[in-house]
Design an enzyme around this catalytic site. Structure first.
Site, PDB file in Angstrom:
ATOM      1  N   GLU A  14      -9.343  -5.141  -4.914  1.00  0.00           N
ATOM      2  CA  GLU A  14      -8.713  -4.065  -4.143  1.00  0.00           C
ATOM      3  C   GLU A  14      -9.709  -3.042  -3.580  1.00  0.00           C
ATOM      4  O   GLU A  14      -9.604  -2.619  -2.445  1.00  0.00           O
ATOM      5  CB  GLU A  14      -7.693  -3.327  -5.015  1.00  0.00           C
ATOM      6  CG  GLU A  14      -6.401  -4.074  -5.257  1.00  0.00           C
ATOM      7  CD  GLU A  14      -5.413  -3.937  -4.115  1.00  0.00           C
ATOM      8  OE1 GLU A  14      -5.757  -3.314  -3.089  1.00  0.00           O
ATOM      9  OE2 GLU A  14      -4.291  -4.458  -4.246  1.00  0.00           O
ATOM     10  N   HIS A  61      -8.197  -4.959  -0.558  1.00  0.00           N
ATOM     11  CA  HIS A  61      -6.921  -4.327  -0.210  1.00  0.00           C
ATOM     12  C   HIS A  61      -6.409  -4.816   1.142  1.00  0.00           C
ATOM     13  O   HIS A  61      -7.150  -4.857   2.122  1.00  0.00           O
ATOM     14  CB  HIS A  61      -7.100  -2.815  -0.188  1.00  0.00           C
ATOM     15  CG  HIS A  61      -5.837  -2.051  -0.003  1.00  0.00           C
ATOM     16  ND1 HIS A  61      -4.841  -2.043  -0.952  1.00  0.00           N
ATOM     17  CD2 HIS A  61      -5.390  -1.279   1.030  1.00  0.00           C
ATOM     18  CE1 HIS A  61      -3.844  -1.286  -0.524  1.00  0.00           C
ATOM     19  NE2 HIS A  61      -4.145  -0.814   0.672  1.00  0.00           N
ATOM     20  N   SER A 100       0.847  -1.186   0.000  1.00  0.00           N
ATOM     21  CA  SER A 100       0.000   0.000   0.000  1.00  0.00           C
ATOM     22  C   SER A 100       0.890   1.246   0.000  1.00  0.00           C
ATOM     23  O   SER A 100       1.702   1.409  -0.902  1.00  0.00           O
ATOM     24  CB  SER A 100      -0.973  -0.042   1.174  1.00  0.00           C
ATOM     25  OG  SER A 100      -1.972   0.945   1.048  1.00  0.00           O
TER      26      SER A 100
END
Length: 520
Positions: A326, A422, A203
């Site tokens: 995601e 995610h 990330s």
């Protein structure tokens, strides 16, 4: 018991001798965790407080005697995790520039490869101590380093366009470079090989790795890279960074001509103004985030993706990856957020409408709850296409790259409902059988553990093997899986990481082709 509360086993005289290590600033005494030695809370820079707020990190002051390195240092100042009702993070501080080193207890005749982890958290929260480095150190027979860097306005406030005398630029990125320089200068004393350092991040951490691929000051400090849910074009330009800085000054009631007063603002007041700006977007910035690395013409002289395209990182083996669904976690509260609005604005109204029309014709992929063509497009804009563009740039420049997509659905919240959205890969990467360490998912200090199913164990092992293959061999390796060829723009091979990994060719080809059409 969380990773931060783990009991310390008893040690013998031989262990005690090996736990005292000399660094460039002084000796440190570590502890034992699982089957590893661990040195926790080691300073790699002076506390960035007072006159050093918004200044480039400075080498730590030397100390006499042996410094205890048996407890983690404070986290960087945290923002609430985009939830104004969330309780404040306990134990954060401006005095945050500490790192942690984990090395297997077993002696080695040769220096071990080194994995340096950059944590995620949207550049506004997160800390190195959320991750138990013993997991990968022991599985991969390597040395693992985790560290903190300054976040949000403390790390990424761009005052150069307001008053350049007040602050250095990109001090959060400078912290990352300083941590890597510390590794170069000191890791041999901990049994690591400074010539075999692999940088791994997820990330915001993955975006940081992508940024560092194009930072001249970081060149030669790492020799392999793993970018999880990141890219190399996730930076603000100077104008956007300046707009965010002006927004913060306005929120604090400080005239631009008196920007130096920022150094006197108490932490609580600065945190509150920073959070309000982050929640509202505060400006037309990438991903709705006011705080990102800035292309400043200095530390970050250009968009790092351009440097990769030119071959500046061609000698660095690169693994690029993302999670299948995601965007699901980012749209739980609805589609209209600062993040989604900024993604659409960055693409442009006309191009966005064209892409969305194409996406509405595609068969839906995955099992995202409440999925829609728009959510798929949002995920592609934020994570998938930046990942593809980075892999493309690396191979076009003559470098080596591999790609994978994480398709496994972990059993804990929120993934048991949302699927592999995610950060679903994080608990799999940082847990050891037979249980998930939930601290590696939430960062909270006492979330405990959750038993793994056989599929959880297999998927976690595959992901860990892929990353550790990069660390040990400079390429991802699945001992019990299919051959994993390098990425190329013809077949576009991508490993799908599940309990039973499989190789796919261009699995998102229709969607990628739609984006490619914008370039024609």
């Amino acid at each position: 018991m969380s990773t931060t509360e783990m009991a310390t086993p008893a040690t013998g005289p031989a262990d005690e001798d090996r736990l005292v290590v000399a660094t460039s600033a002084g000796a440190v005494r570590g502890t034992v965790r699982h089957s590893s030695h661990a040195w926790l809370g080691v300073p790699f820079a002076q506390p960035p407080v007072g006159e050093l707020r918004w200044r480039a990190p400075r080498a730590p002051l030397p100390w006499e005697g042996v410094r205890e390195a048996t407890g983690f240092g404070p986290a960087a100042v945290q923002l609430p995790r985009f939830d104004p009702t969330a309780p404040p993070y306990e134990g954060d501080s401006e005095d945050c520039l500490y790192l942690n080193v984990f090395a297997p207890m077993a002696e080695s005749a040769t220096a071990r490869p080194v994995l340096v982890w950059i944590h995620g958290g949207g550049f506004v929260f997160g800390t190195g101590k959320d991750y138990d480095g013993t997991v990968l150190a022991e599985r991969g027979d390597c040395v693992v380093v985790t560290f903190n860097y300054r976040l949000s306005s403390w790390g990424f406030l761009h005052l150069a366009g307001v008053d350049p005398s007040v602050a250095d630029t990109n001090v959060g990125v400078r912290d990352q470079v300083a941590a890597l320089a510390w590794v170069r200068d000191n890791i041999a004393a901990f049994g690591g090989d400074p010539a075999r350092v692999t940088l791994v991040g997820e990330s915001a951490g993955g975006m940081s790795v992508g940024t560092l691929l194009g930072v001249p000051a970081a060149r030669g400090l790492f020799h392999g890279a793993v970018v999880l849910s990141g890219g190399a074009a996730e930076q603000h330009d100077a104008a956007t960074g300046t707009a965010a800085a002006k927004g913060l000054l306005s929120a604090l009631g400080i005239p631009e001509t008196e920007a130096a007063r920022l150094r006197e603002v108490p932490v609580a007041e600065l945190r509150d103004a920073t959070f309000r700006l982050a929640m509202t977007g505060g400006h037309e910035g990438k991903q709705g985030i006011p705080y990102l690395p800035v292309v400043d013409g200095d530390l970050v002289p250009e968009v790092p993706l351009a440097a990769v395209e030119r071959g500046e990182a061609a000698e660095v083996p690169l693994l690029v990856a993302y999670c299948r669904d995601e965007m699901a976690i980012f749209t739980l509260g609805g589609d209209d957020t600062p993040i989604t609005k900024s993604l659409e604005a960055a693409v442009g109204e006309e191009a966005w409408a064209e892409l969305l029309g194409r996406y509405e014709q595609f068969e839906p992929e995955g099992a995202t709850v409440g999925g829609s063509p728009r959510k798929t497009l949002l995920g592609d804009a934020m994570f998938v296409m930046p990942s593809v563009r980075l892999a493309e740039a690396q191979v076009r420049a003559g470098g080596r790259a591999w790609m994978h997509r994480f398709d496994h659905q972990p059993p804990m919240e929120p993934y048991h409902v949302l699927g592999p959205t995610h950060a679903a890969d994080i608990p799999c990467l940082w847990s050891r059988e037979p249980s998930f360490d939930l601290c590696a998912l939430s960062g909270e200090p006492a979330d405990g553990f959750l038993p793994m199913s056989e599929d959880d164990k297999a998927a976690s092992a595959a992901l860990q093997d892929a990353v550790l293959g990069m660390v040990r061999e400079g390429r991802p390796v699945l001992p019990d899986g299919p051959h994993w060829p390098g990425y190329d723009e013809k077949a576009r091979p991508m490993m799908l990481i599940t309990a039973r990994p499989e190789l796919a060719e261009d699995p998102t080809g229709e969607r990628r082709a739609a984006w490619d059409g914008l370039r024609d």
